[in-house]
Design an enzyme around this catalytic site. Structure first.
Site, PDB file in Angstrom:
ATOM      1  N   TRP A 106       2.376  -3.886  13.833  1.00 47.84           N
ATOM      2  CA  TRP A 106       3.730  -3.336  13.643  1.00 47.84           C
ATOM      3  C   TRP A 106       3.684  -1.833  13.473  1.00 47.84           C
ATOM      4  CZ3 TRP A 106       7.053  -6.239  15.655  1.00 47.84           C
ATOM      5  CH2 TRP A 106       7.043  -7.620  15.497  1.00 47.84           C
ATOM      6  N   ASP A 174       8.239   0.518   6.309  1.00 51.03           N
ATOM      7  CA  ASP A 174       8.671  -0.774   6.822  1.00 51.03           C
ATOM      8  C   ASP A 174       8.289  -1.805   5.755  1.00 51.03           C
ATOM      9  OD1 ASP A 174       8.961  -3.183   8.166  1.00 51.03           O
ATOM     10  OD2 ASP A 174       7.803  -2.577   9.931  1.00 51.03           O
ATOM     11  N   LYS A 198      12.435 -12.383   7.012  1.00 53.71           N
ATOM     12  CA  LYS A 198      11.219 -12.789   6.289  1.00 53.71           C
ATOM     13  C   LYS A 198      11.587 -13.219   4.866  1.00 53.71           C
ATOM     14  CE  LYS A 198       9.092 -11.122   9.969  1.00 53.71           C
ATOM     15  NZ  LYS A 198       8.709  -9.794  10.310  1.00 53.71           N
TER      16      LYS A 198
END
Ligand SMILES: *Cc1c(COP(=O)(O)O)cnc(C)c1O
Length: 365
Positions: A106, A174, A198
């Site tokens: 990511w 993030d 999530k």
């Protein structure tokens, strides 16, 4: 029958939240409508929106000089919005410096997207050891527009064990896979962002927490939907926000509050993760590839110790199949890294972790 769902995202939601949403599906709060059917500007939706924001502020301890935005486009759109708003130049290609630490797939995506708008400097990377640790965070030069880290690395299962000190350079993170998993000092950051799917709710909503002085810096050529200013000045209602997702996030936040807030949730998360890591560390068949100091509380990759690649692949296939028949779902590792992974977000009860361990003990024997 409910299964134990170890999916990395979208992932399990707390059962009381799903039950409440089901009960309110066709008639929410006596309005005679589903939340899905409400105008985002209506008096019916307003208290739902406001409750979600105020609960998030309360539970995360978000200071008053930060705005909370509910956007769409996922964490992936933030990979572009952050550089566009904080570092892009008057013309494409004239961007300011932006520092990144590469700790996995990511952050690598954030770096590639950031490089289109900013002069990206990758100050450190853990790619040399398959991202199994978090590197030291070197100082960035003072003319750097922001410093980006991925606090929890969902795919490789690492987590920053301390927040780097970036002095006056705004720290951007993030936090898609660790938001609300343990206490976080928001004031140490310029921007925090997370896709909801999530730890917050269903896919579709993205939460951005941004310090007010960082809003309004995007160059004119930035698409209007990609300027923080647009969403901040309209209270996340420049266009239709992800209304139902915002409502679901509100229910999840209520559930967290009823559990005793983030401190209580964090204690449970530590307990769950410790159980599983202790098992892995003592197992003859399985192991964790991640350096102890940097192990994630949320995403726990594990591998077979078997060295023969063919046998290992057979074992993995058999493991994932038999686990699914035992009601333990979505344990395959990310398609880019293989192996197995158990994602144990806030909504995973400790009994789910215990059930997984006892399944693995049986598999071993
Ligand atoms: C899941 C995830 C993403 C991607 O999120 P989308 O909302 O699908 O764009 C980005 N970063 C991290 C750390 C993630 O876990």
């Amino acid at each position: 029958m409910r299964v134990y769902n170890f999916s990395p995202g979208p992932s399990a939601l707390p059962l009381p939240v799903l039950e409440k949403a089901a009960a309110e599906m066709t008639d929410a709060y006596g309005t005679g409508q589903s939340v899905m059917e409400m105008s985002h500007r209506s008096k019916d939706f307003k208290p739902i929106f406001e409750k979600t924001e105020s609960l998030l502020r309360e539970i995360m301890g978000i200071p008053a000089n930060y705005k909370v935005l509910f956007l769409q486009g996922g964490a992936s759109l933030q990979f572009a919005m952050v550089p566009l708003n904080l570092a892009a130049g008057d013309k494409p290609g004239q961007g300011k410096k932006a520092a990144y630490i590469d700790t996995g797939i990511w952050s690598d995506k954030a770096i590639k997207e950031g490089s289109k708008y900013a002069d990206v400097q990758v100050l450190a990377s853990s790619k040399d050891k398959a991202y199994t640790y978090i590197p030291d965070a070197p100082a960035a030069s003072p003319d750097t527009a922001y410093y980006h880290i991925t606090l929890n690395n969902t795919i490789v299962g690492t987590r920053w064990d301390k927040i780097p000190d970036t002095a006056s350079i705004p720290l951007v993170s993030d936090i898609s896979s660790c938001i609300l998993s343990e206490p976080l000092d928001v004031s140490k950051f310029g921007i925090l962002y997370a896709g909801a799917q999530k730890n917050l709710g269903p896919a579709g909503a993205t939460v951005v927490i941004i310090r007010e002085d960082l809003i309004g810096k995007a160059p004119d050529w930035t698409p209007i939907m990609l300027k923080y200013d647009t969403h901040s000045s309209e209270g996340s209602m420049y266009n239709t926000p992800p209304c139902y997702g915002i409502y679901m996030i509100g229910l999840v936040l209520e559930w967290i509050k009823n559990c005793g807030g983030v401190t209580a949730i964090a204690k449970l998360n530590q307990e769950k993760a410790a159980l599983f890591y202790n098992y892995l560390d003592s197992s003859k068949m399985f192991s964790s590839p991640v350096v102890k100091q940097f192990r994630s509380l949320m995403n726990i990759p594990f591998i077979f110790k078997e060295q023969d690649e063919t046998k290992k692949a057979e074992l993995e296939t058999r493991f994932i199949k038999e686990a699914a028949s035992a009601g333990l779902l979505n344990l395959a590792g990310h398609r880019l890294v293989g192996g197995m992974r158990a994602s144990i977000y806030n909504a995973m009860p400790i009994d789910g972790v215990k059930a997984l361990i006892s399944f693995m003990e049986k598999f071993e024997s």
